[in-house]
Design an enzyme around this catalytic site. Structure first.
Site, PDB file in Angstrom:
ATOM      1  N   ALA A  69       0.815  -1.213   0.000  1.00  0.00           N
ATOM      2  CA  ALA A  69       0.000   0.000   0.000  1.00  0.00           C
ATOM      3  C   ALA A  69       0.846   1.258   0.000  1.00  0.00           C
ATOM      4  O   ALA A  69       0.492   2.248  -0.635  1.00  0.00           O
ATOM      5  CB  ALA A  69      -0.913   0.000   1.219  1.00  0.00           C
ATOM      6  N   ASN A 149      -7.350   4.050   9.210  1.00  0.00           N
ATOM      7  CA  ASN A 149      -6.648   2.904   9.786  1.00  0.00           C
ATOM      8  C   ASN A 149      -6.570   2.976  11.301  1.00  0.00           C
ATOM      9  O   ASN A 149      -6.393   1.970  11.961  1.00  0.00           O
ATOM     10  CB  ASN A 149      -5.238   2.836   9.199  1.00  0.00           C
ATOM     11  CG  ASN A 149      -4.467   4.131   9.385  1.00  0.00           C
ATOM     12  OD1 ASN A 149      -4.919   5.193   8.950  1.00  0.00           O
ATOM     13  ND2 ASN A 149      -3.348   4.045  10.051  1.00  0.00           N
ATOM     14  N   GLN A 179      -7.958  -0.269   4.270  1.00  0.00           N
ATOM     15  CA  GLN A 179      -8.690  -0.794   5.424  1.00  0.00           C
ATOM     16  C   GLN A 179     -10.149  -1.123   5.098  1.00  0.00           C
ATOM     17  O   GLN A 179     -10.857  -1.681   5.931  1.00  0.00           O
ATOM     18  CB  GLN A 179      -8.652   0.202   6.583  1.00  0.00           C
ATOM     19  CG  GLN A 179      -7.283   0.398   7.214  1.00  0.00           C
ATOM     20  CD  GLN A 179      -6.810  -0.816   7.996  1.00  0.00           C
ATOM     21  OE1 GLN A 179      -7.578  -1.747   8.283  1.00  0.00           O
ATOM     22  NE2 GLN A 179      -5.537  -0.839   8.339  1.00  0.00           N
ATOM     23  N   SER A 199      -3.630  -3.418  -0.249  1.00  0.00           N
ATOM     24  CA  SER A 199      -2.455  -4.106   0.279  1.00  0.00           C
ATOM     25  C   SER A 199      -2.829  -5.543   0.630  1.00  0.00           C
ATOM     26  O   SER A 199      -3.880  -5.787   1.211  1.00  0.00           O
ATOM     27  CB  SER A 199      -1.967  -3.390   1.536  1.00  0.00           C
ATOM     28  OG  SER A 199      -1.033  -4.199   2.204  1.00  0.00           O
ATOM     29  N   CYS A 322       2.229   1.881  12.057  1.00  0.00           N
ATOM     30  CA  CYS A 322       3.276   2.601  11.335  1.00  0.00           C
ATOM     31  C   CYS A 322       3.876   3.719  12.152  1.00  0.00           C
ATOM     32  O   CYS A 322       4.995   4.132  11.947  1.00  0.00           O
ATOM     33  CB  CYS A 322       2.730   3.194  10.047  1.00  0.00           C
ATOM     34  SG  CYS A 322       1.967   1.975   9.027  1.00  0.00           S
TER      35      CYS A 322
END
Lengths: 382, 408
Positions: A69, A149, A179, A199, A322
């Site tokens: 992604a 997310n 998501q 992703s 992340c």
């Protein structure tokens, strides 16, 4: 230990693991080679593309395979910016976007682009009117995520696409769908999206594989120069085993979406109801995706609650994976108007399709125990 | 939107009197074949129509599939209601609500009382159903001549059918009701369109493809198989005969008659296709020839080439412009495949100046001078590989060890 961090990543399907291994062993050919090995690999790649396209309701020629992604989002945003900069250098996005969109846009400001980061309301939403009002003569791209997310907030991508394309048909519309796919119905054409990122590892596929839908007729400036793979949009030898694995995961996620959503919504409602009965917790509630519950423990460092839950056998997340190692409060929660204490105390619980009723029981119990434990240790709180 | 059924209407073959049943049956079988991936859906036949009872299957997808069925002219998604005025009105209102009418949309009700025991006549029903709709949707205006929305209501004994949408389908004759032919399928733009046009006239098609490995790549062959697979999307399934043509082709290169080589190749292709047609019970050959497009498609060339077969040679595109052909190719989904850049056996040995005006006598003499030509042709037929392609499915008759369906 029970895993409740599916928004960060998911355990791959057993069949995906077997498939990836089997293809690594048997079909190691370079899909661009002319001989039989190459042809075989190319056939697998082609079928993967067809399977992904069918799951997304688009043409196979509109699928560009990427490494995930982050690459898809970067390719969409920078690729459009560089390709269409003669039309204008203005981009509209939202302050609560994923870092791979947010930072890509920020980076472009160093190259002379201007970016409008739209604010969100207390619920985390951005409206179609807001998007259209931010559009200028030199706007070339609007990038909005489907599902946040961190909080699971669902953006009105259908309304945004409809309003945008009605008034400004030339502006390209990118949706970060990472998501949303597999949890909510997805309608790329109906949303009038020109670009859509996905992703594999969020769908129980392998890490290191992703895709970008690029609508027919849209050009993007390639970020990797080299061979003419992926219609010249993304050079580099395709990772055939991972891409086959991804196509399987995408197909399964698409097929199971309705059922997945039904089950997850039930669990979500249970957990939400529980959070609401615990006075210390504040639900960051609203219109949300079925797989994410997000709440704050104002005044408590999220990390402390996370580790307490971990001791009780439950793995959850603070912010997005992340950025969870950064010490700052969540950018997303701050954008939603939460104060610093609230924005530092966010906890995300995210489900997977193979959870059971019993897992949820355990989760709820752990939550009650964790809060009780922390409450009794008043001095640890801050 | 929520619909219960799809109503399929037939086209010109309904004029066919006694043969009508046979035509209807062919459509029914074709529809059945294409509905295989939708196990919830079932079929109901009534005089002059077919209904697909959706059984919870996605109607948009099914319409997309059925729009490809030859013989069907239009499709309407239908809501069902019990045969009772209140229920009919309620369903009609629900349908209008889902249509989301804009201000100023014009509208009329067209009711039909097929079951004559029903208490209200067609005229009465127009009014009885129209009034509550007009009350609920202020945006509507009535126009009985050219309404934007014609809400149709059919009252039958078992149920009332309510619908407004009429979606165009492909039309033509049901597949296979006019016999079978062999299509010479290259990798180009024209021949797939010729195949599709023939199928639309009720011809069953088998494909013949000539390849020249190692002069052409395996991918060129795969591309043609993919093209045939697109045609299979219309036919449900299709056979393709892959003819190894290298030996025949190289025999011609040795004659030193460069400018005639295309003419010679074409004649041999027709001979091979004729032999396959006879073996498979096909009564004609179909080609993608379009008059004047290339040297082998001048009238003079067509004459010399056509004389190599006794079967009727059908050329559906013969009077079409390239642009028209390209447009059809795009519409039927073969264009993108056709323009993939792989050489096929026709582009391979193209001489600098192919003749546009071959002489039949010279051509026959050259053929006679190649001693083993007939043997080579027979060998090519004997070595022909036949695959059966199912629409959207795996390829039969070939060991597909590369693609394992459970990997995807």
């Amino acid at each position: 230990m029970k895993y409740f961090d599916y928004a960060a990543t998911t355990p791959p399907f057993e069949e995906v693991i077997t498939t990836v291994a089997e293809i690594m062993r048997r079909h190691y050919g370079n899909p661009s080679s002319m001989h039989r090995y190459g042809e075989d690999a190319d056939k697998l790649l082609k079928r993967s593309r067809e399977v992904c396209a069918a799951a997304l309701g688009v043409y196979p020629s509109e699928i560009v395979f990427t490494s995930g992604a982050t690459e898809s989002n970067n390719l969409a945003i920078k690729g459009v910016a560089l390709q269409y900069q003669t039309r204008g250098k203005h981009i509209v996005t939202v302050s609560t976007e994923h870092p791979s969109v947010y930072e890509a846009c920020r980076q472009l400001t160093n190259l002379g682009f201007e970016v409008t980061f739209l604010p969100v309301d207390a619920e985390g939403h951005v409206s179609a009117e807001q998007v259209c009002a931010a559009v200028r003569k030199d706007t070339i791209l609007v990038s909005i995520m489907h599902v946040n997310n961190e909080t699971g907030r669902v953006q009105p991508v259908h309304d945004i696409g409809a309003a945008l394309k009605k008034q400004f048909p030339r502006i390209l519309f990118h949706i970060d769908g990472v998501q949303g796919f597999g949890k909510l119905p997805v309608d790329i054409r109906g949303w009038r999206a020109d670009l859509y990122s996905l992703s594999a590892h969020k769908l129980r596929g392998p890490k290191g594989a992703g895709l970008l839908f690029v609508r027919e007729g849209v050009e993007i400036f390639p970020l990797h120069s080299g061979g003419s793979q992926e219609q010249g949009f993304r050079a580099g030898t395709e990772n055939v085993p991972l891409l086959v694995g991804m196509s399987k995961a995408v197909r399964l996620a698409g097929e199971r979406q309705a059922e997945t959503a039904r089950r997850m919504t039930e669990w979500r409602e249970r957990v939400v109801a529980e959070v609401q009965t615990i006075p210390q917790l504040r639900l960051n509630s609203g219109e949300e995706a079925p797989h994410i519950v997000h709440f704050s423990y104002p005044g408590m460092k999220a990390e402390v609650l996370l580790h307490t839950l971990e001791q009780l056998g439950v793995a959850v997340s603070t912010k997005s994976a992340c950025s969870s190692k950064l010490a700052e409060p969540s950018r997303v929660l701050q954008a939603m108007g939460r104060n610093e204490a609230e924005a530092s105390g966010g906890i995300r619980i995210s489900f997977g399709d193979e959870h059971t009723e019993q897992d949820i029981d355990e989760l709820i119990l752990a939550l009650q125990q964790a809060v009780a434990k922390l409450e009794s240790l008043e001095r640890w709180k801050r | 939107m929520h619909y219960d059924m799809l109503l399929l209407r037939f086209g010109e073959f309904t004029l066919k009197g006694k043969n009508r049943t046979r035509f209807e049956k062919a459509v029914l079988n074709h529809v059945k074949l294409l509905l295989k991936p939708f196990p919830g859906a079932s079929l109901r036949k009534e005089f002059g129509r077919i209904y697909v009872v959706l059984g919870g299957e996605p109607y948009e997808q099914i319409i997309q599939v059925l729009q490809k069925v030859f013989g069907i002219t239009t499709i309407s998604p239908v809501k069902m209601a019990p045969v009772e005025l209140g229920a009919i009105i309620e369903t009609a209102v629900a349908l209008m609500r889902e249509l989301n009418v804009a201000e100023g949309t014009t509208f009329k009700v067209n009711a039909r009382r097929v079951w004559k025991e029903f208490a209200h006549s067609s005229q009465e029903m127009n009014h009885l159903i129209g009034s509550p709709i007009l009350r609920e949707f202020q945006a509507l205006r009535v126009d009985v001549h050219q309404p934007d929305i014609e809400l149709r209501v059919e009252v039958r004994e078992q149920a009332a059918y309510i619908f407004s949408d009429v979606i165009m389908a492909v039309g033509g004759f049901p597949l296979g009701t006019n016999g079978k032919a062999m299509l010479l399928l290259s990798g180009g733009i024209d021949s797939p369109v010729a195949g599709w046009s023939s199928m639309r006239r009720g011809l069953e098609i088998e494909c013949v493809h000539f390849y020249s490995y190692p002069f052409t790549s395996e991918r060129a062959k795969e591309k043609v198989i993919e093209l045939a697979r697109v045609l299979a999307g219309y036919a449900g399934r299709i056979k393709i005969h892959l003819v190894p043509f290298t030996e025949v082709q190289t025999a011609f290169t040795r004659t030193g008659q460069d400018n005639l080589i295309i003419t010679l190749m074409r004649r041999s292709m027709l001979r091979i296709a004729t032999m396959l047609a006879e073996r498979e019970g096909a009564l004609a050959l179909v080609t993608g020839d379009s008059l004047g497009q290339v040297a082998s498609q001048t009238l003079s060339s067509m004459n010399v080439i056509g004389r190599s077969t006794e079967l009727p040679l059908l050329r559906p595109l013969v009077m079409m412009d390239k642009q028209e052909i390209t447009e059809i190719a795009k519409r039927i989904g073969t264009y993108d495949l056709s323009i993939l850049p792989y050489e096929d056996c026709c582009t391979l040995f193209v001489p600098k100046s192919p003749t546009t005006n071959p002489n039949l006598w010279v051509v026959q003499k050259i053929e006679a001078s190649i001693r083993d030509l007939n043997a080579l042709i027979e060998q090519a037929v004997a070595a022909t590989e036949t695959l059966v392609l199912e629409s959207g499915g795996a390829i039969e008759g070939r060991n597909e060890e590369v693609i394992q369906e459970d990997w995807f």
